[in-house]
Write a protein that holds these residues in place. Structure first.
Motif, mmCIF file in Angstrom:
data_model
loop_
_atom_site.group_PDB
_atom_site.id
_atom_site.type_symbol
_atom_site.label_atom_id
_atom_site.label_comp_id
_atom_site.label_asym_id
_atom_site.label_seq_id
_atom_site.Cartn_x
_atom_site.Cartn_y
_atom_site.Cartn_z
ATOM 1 N N GLU A 1 0.836 -1.210 0.000
ATOM 2 C CA GLU A 1 0.000 0.000 0.000
ATOM 3 C C GLU A 1 0.870 1.260 0.000
ATOM 4 O O GLU A 1 0.639 2.203 -0.758
ATOM 5 C CB GLU A 1 -0.891 -0.031 1.249
ATOM 6 N N LYS A 2 1.888 1.223 0.859
ATOM 7 C CA LYS A 2 2.793 2.373 0.969
ATOM 8 C C LYS A 2 3.613 2.535 -0.323
ATOM 9 O O LYS A 2 3.827 3.655 -0.812
ATOM 10 C CB LYS A 2 3.728 2.190 2.181
ATOM 11 N N ALA A 3 4.071 1.402 -0.889
ATOM 12 C CA ALA A 3 4.887 1.444 -2.118
ATOM 13 C C ALA A 3 4.098 2.046 -3.273
ATOM 14 O O ALA A 3 4.622 2.852 -4.046
ATOM 15 C CB ALA A 3 5.366 0.043 -2.476
ATOM 16 N N LEU A 4 2.809 1.662 -3.382
ATOM 17 C CA LEU A 4 1.970 2.187 -4.466
ATOM 18 C C LEU A 4 1.650 3.668 -4.250
ATOM 19 O O LEU A 4 1.346 4.383 -5.198
ATOM 20 C CB LEU A 4 0.677 1.374 -4.584
ATOM 21 N N GLN B 1 15.035 3.218 -4.331
ATOM 22 C CA GLN B 1 14.343 4.371 -3.744
ATOM 23 C C GLN B 1 13.129 3.911 -2.924
ATOM 24 O O GLN B 1 12.878 4.419 -1.830
ATOM 25 C CB GLN B 1 13.909 5.346 -4.856
ATOM 26 N N LEU B 2 12.402 2.927 -3.445
ATOM 27 C CA LEU B 2 11.275 2.351 -2.694
ATOM 28 C C LEU B 2 11.770 1.709 -1.404
ATOM 29 O O LEU B 2 11.175 1.882 -0.335
ATOM 30 C CB LEU B 2 10.551 1.291 -3.539
ATOM 31 N N ALA B 3 12.878 0.959 -1.507
ATOM 32 C CA ALA B 3 13.449 0.287 -0.324
ATOM 33 C C ALA B 3 13.850 1.312 0.733
ATOM 34 O O ALA B 3 13.605 1.116 1.934
ATOM 35 C CB ALA B 3 14.651 -0.559 -0.745
ATOM 36 N N THR B 4 14.467 2.424 0.301
ATOM 37 C CA THR B 4 14.904 3.478 1.240
ATOM 38 C C THR B 4 13.700 4.055 1.977
ATOM 39 O O THR B 4 13.715 4.197 3.210
ATOM 40 C CB THR B 4 15.638 4.612 0.469
ATOM 41 N N LEU C 1 10.618 2.752 2.273
ATOM 42 C CA LEU C 1 9.879 1.747 3.054
ATOM 43 C C LEU C 1 10.593 1.418 4.366
ATOM 44 O O LEU C 1 9.942 1.155 5.383
ATOM 45 C CB LEU C 1 9.687 0.470 2.230
ATOM 46 N N SER C 2 11.920 1.433 4.346
ATOM 47 C CA SER C 2 12.687 1.202 5.589
ATOM 48 C C SER C 2 12.383 2.307 6.601
ATOM 49 O O SER C 2 12.213 2.041 7.799
ATOM 50 C CB SER C 2 14.185 1.169 5.299
ATOM 51 N N ALA C 3 12.300 3.553 6.124
ATOM 52 C CA ALA C 3 11.958 4.684 7.005
ATOM 53 C C ALA C 3 10.526 4.548 7.514
ATOM 54 O O ALA C 3 10.233 4.840 8.685
ATOM 55 C CB ALA C 3 12.129 5.990 6.234
ATOM 56 N N TYR C 4 9.632 4.047 6.648
ATOM 57 C CA TYR C 4 8.218 3.851 7.039
ATOM 58 C C TYR C 4 8.103 2.762 8.100
ATOM 59 O O TYR C 4 7.284 2.860 9.026
ATOM 60 C CB TYR C 4 7.409 3.501 5.786
ATOM 61 N N VAL D 1 7.575 -5.254 6.902
ATOM 62 C CA VAL D 1 7.764 -4.110 5.995
ATOM 63 C C VAL D 1 9.248 -3.930 5.699
ATOM 64 O O VAL D 1 9.647 -3.670 4.561
ATOM 65 C CB VAL D 1 7.150 -2.822 6.599
ATOM 66 N N ARG D 2 10.086 -4.111 6.733
ATOM 67 C CA ARG D 2 11.535 -3.959 6.543
ATOM 68 C C ARG D 2 12.071 -5.065 5.622
ATOM 69 O O ARG D 2 12.942 -4.828 4.792
ATOM 70 C CB ARG D 2 12.246 -3.972 7.899
ATOM 71 N N LYS D 3 11.524 -6.275 5.790
ATOM 72 C CA LYS D 3 11.944 -7.389 4.921
ATOM 73 C C LYS D 3 11.484 -7.163 3.472
ATOM 74 O O LYS D 3 12.159 -7.554 2.533
ATOM 75 C CB LYS D 3 11.378 -8.724 5.436
#
Length: 546
Positions: free
Chosen positions: A137-140, A418-421, A423-426, A438-440
C-alpha cells in the motif's frame, strides 16, 4: 467375513486411500517457500540485459533458447501447486501489461525467502502477510512521486524511441537501436486517430536468411506464399475477399442428372463453364484487380482469372483473411457473388517479392489509411528470429501501455532502491510486529539491482551499497546501476534514458505481493488420490429390477 481395518483418526479417515496431507509450518509452509525460492532463483539468472539464456526442450521435444520469462514458464509446465501460483501471477502481468513477467517471479521469490527468516524467528504467517500488504500500500503511494519522465505526444517517433529502447535492450542487448527504430515506426504508422491501439495490428513475418539488419517494416501485410495464377503484380488495386473456394459452385444437396446424349453432356459442361465465366467477368467489371480466396482456386476458375487479368491469392487461415480485410478495408464475402463498391478493399500495391529463397506476397499500403503494419524479420536461425519476435512483442505491448498511461520510472534498479529506502523509514514508524515484515519487503527489493549486477559479473552487494549511498541525497533518486561499466559503478538513468514503464511496476508489485501473501496463508496441502484408469464396467443385468 472380511476383516475391516480401521483408518487412523483425523482428516485421513475422510479421504480416499492414497490421499496425502501435509500441514503445519515445516510440512506445508516451508515446503512451499522452498519450491518457490528454487523457481525464482532459476528465473533470476535470466533477468536484465545480461541475463543468461535457458535451453528448454518441451513435451513435444521442441527446443527453445531464450531468456524471456514468459516463454520459459509457458514451456516449463510447472507442476508444484505453490510455484504454479507465481506462474499464474506472472501470466496475469503478461495479460495486463505484456512485459515485466520476470519482475513478478523474482520479487515473489525474494518476499518468500525473507518471510522464511521471519517465520523462523517466531512471527506468524498472518502478521507477515499483513505487513507485506501494508508495505505494498505504501509502495503504491510512493510510486507516483518517483515518475521521472512522461510522454504525452505518442505520435512523435523520436519520443517513442526514447522510452521503448529500455524494453528492447532487456531482451536484445546490442541490437536495441535498430529494433527500436523498426518497432517505433511500425506502431506510430498505424496508430488510429480515435480509439485504442490494437497489438494485433502489428504483424511479424519471419524469413530465414540474410541478417537482422535486412529486416524492414511493411505498411500492410506480408504472406509467405505464391500467387495462384499468372498475374503477379497489381497497382492501385481494388481487392475482393472470399472466405470460400473460387471454383464451380457445388450444390448443397446431392442430385442426379440424367444425360441421354453427347449433345446434352456438352451443353451441361458448357453451362457450368459459362456460369463461372460470367461470375468472374462480373467481378472484373467492378474494377477488381486482386481476388483473395479462403479455399482452393479451381483450374477452370484460374483459367478465367488469367483471361480477365485478375491476380489470385489463396490464404488458408481465416484469421489472416480477417486481418487482411481490416488492412485493406474490405468485407469478407461468404460466397462468390458480384461485390458492391462498399465491399471492395483498396491497396496501393500487391506484388510478389523474393527474400532469400522465400517467395512472399506483399500487400503494401503507403497511405495514411493503412491499419496494419508488418515487421519482416530476417535472421540466420529460427531460434534467433523467435527471440527477436519476443523482444518486439514486449516493445509493442509497452507502446500499447504508454498510449494509456505515458508515465515512466527510472530504470536500472533506481526505482527499487528508492522504494526500499522510503519503506525502511516507514517501517520505523510502525508500532507492531508488522514493521519486521515491511523492513523485509524493503530488503527484498534489493534483489533487482543485485540480479542486474551479478548477471553482468559484478559484486551485487557493492552495487547495492553504492546505490543506497546515492539515494540518501534528494538529487540521487534517479541513480541506477551502470550495466556498461567494467567495475561496480552507478549512472543517472534520466541522462542515459533508461526508463521503466510505470504500469509494469505498479501491476508487478501488486501481483507479486498477492501471490506471496496467498502462498504464506496456506497451512495445509491435501493431495487427493488421482483416479487411476477407467471405472470398472458394471456386469449386465446387475441393476435391481423390481
Amino acid at each position: 467375513m472380511a476383516l475391516s481395518v480401521p483408518k487412523a483418526p483425523g482428516v485421513s479417515q475422510m479421504l480416499k486411500d492414497g490421499a496425502r496431507m501435509y500441514s503445519g509450518l515445516e510440512e506445508a509452509v516451508f515446503r512451499n517457500i522452498s519450491a518457490c525460492k528454487e523457481f525464482a532463483q532459476t528465473m533470476r539468472s535470466a533477468y536484465g540485459p545480461n541475463g543468461m539464456n535457458k535451453m528448454i526442450i518441451n513435451h513435444i521435444e521442441k527446443q527453445f533458447v531464450t531468456s524471456d520469462a514468459g516463454t520459459i514458464m509457458r514451456e516449463l509446465d510447472v507442476e508444484h501447486p505453490a510455484a504454479k501460483l507465481i506462474v499464474m501471477a506472472s501470466q496475469m502481468q503478461d495479460a495486463e501489461v505484456g512485459d515485466g513477467t520476470n519482475f513478478v517471479v523474482v520479487l515473489a521469490g525474494a518476499l518468500l525467502e525473507s518471510a522464511e527468516e521471519l517465520l523462523r524467528l517466531g512471527i506468524t504467517t498472518a502478521e507477515i502477510s499483513d505487513g507485506y500488504e501494508k508495505a505494498l500500500e505504501k509502495a503504491l503511494e510512493i510510486l507516483p512521486t518517483l515518475v521521472s519522465h512522461k510522454i504525452e505526444d505518442y505520435r512523435n517517433v523520436e519520443k517513442v524511441k526514447e522510452v521503448l529502447r529500455t524494453s528492447i535492450m532487456s531482451k536484445q542487448y546490442g541490437q536495441e537501436d535498430f529494433l527500436n527504430d523498426l518497432v517505433s515506426k511500425a506502431c506510430v504508422s498505424i496508430l488510429p486517430d480515435e480509439g485504442t491501439f490494437n497489438v494485433d495490428n502489428i504483424r511479424i513475418c519471419k524469413i530465414l536468411g540474410s541478417g537482422l539488419t535486412k529486416s524492414e517494416v511493411v505498411r500492410g501485410m506480408v504472406f509467405k506464399r505464391f500467387v495462384e495464377g499468372d498475374v503477379t503484380y497489381a497497382e492501385k488495386a481494388k481487392i475482393v475477399i472470399f472466405s470460400c473456394p473460387v471454383d464451380i459452385i457445388q450444390t448443397e444437396t446431392k442430385g442426379t442428372v440424367l444425360i441421354k446424349s453427347a449433345d446434352e453432356l456438352l451443353s451441361f459442361s458448357s453451362g457450368e463453364e459459362s456460369l463461372l465465366e460470367s461470375q468472374i467477368k462480373a467481378i472484373a467489371e467492378t474494377g477488381v484487380k486482386v481476388v483473395v480466396a479462403g479455399g482452393k482456386v479451381g483450374d477452370m476458375a484460374l483459367h478465367f482469372l488469367n483471361k480477365y487479368g485478375l491476380m489470385a491469392v489463396r490464404l488458408n487461415s481465416k484469421f489472416d483473411l480477417r486481418r487482411l480485410s481490416r488492412s485493406v478495408n474490405a468485407t469478407v464475402l461468404p460466397r462468390i457473388t458480384t461485390p458492391s463498391q462498399e465491399e471492395l478493399g483498396y491497396c496501393d500495391k500487391v506484388c510478389i517479392e523474393e527474400l532469400g529463397d522465400t517467395t512472399i506476397v506483399a500487400f503494401r499500403n503507403e497511405g495514411k489509411d493503412s491499419r496494419i503494419a508488418t515487421v519482416v524479420i530476417r535472421g540466420a536461425t529460427d531460434n534467433f528470429m523467435d527471440d527477436i519476435e519476443r523482444a518486439l512483442d514486449d516493445a509493442v505491448n509497452n507502446f500499447k501501455c504508454l498510449t494509456r498511461d505515458g508515465r515512466y520510472l527510472p530504470g536500472a534498479g533506481a526505482t527499487e532502491i528508492q522504494l526500499a529506502t522510503q519503506l525502511s523509514a516507514y517501517a520505523d514508524t510502525l508500532p507492531g510486529l508488522d514493521q519486521y515484515a515491511v523492513r523485509k519487503f524493503a530488503n527484498a527489493l534489493e534483489v533487482f539491482p543485485k540480479a542486474l549486477a551479478e548477471n553482468s559479473g559484478i559484486n551485487g552487494t557493492d552495487i547495492v551499497n553504492q546505490l543506497y549511498l546515492a539515494h540518501n541525497s534528494e538529487s540521487g533518486k534517479t541513480i541506477g546501476f551502470d550495466i556498461e561499466a567494467e567495475k561496480a559503478s552507478t549512472i543517472d538513468t534520466t541522462k542515459a534514458k533508461i526508463f521503466d514503464l510505470y504500469q509494469a511496476k505498479f501491476w508487478g508489485l501488486k501481483y507479486a505481493v498477492g501471490a506471496a501473501a496467498t502462498i504464506l496463508k496456506v497451512d495445509q496441502i491435501i493431495m487427493a488420490k488421482r483416479a487411476g484408469g477407467p471405472k470398472p464396467r458394471q456386469a449386465a443385468g446387475s441393476d435391481d429390477e423390481s
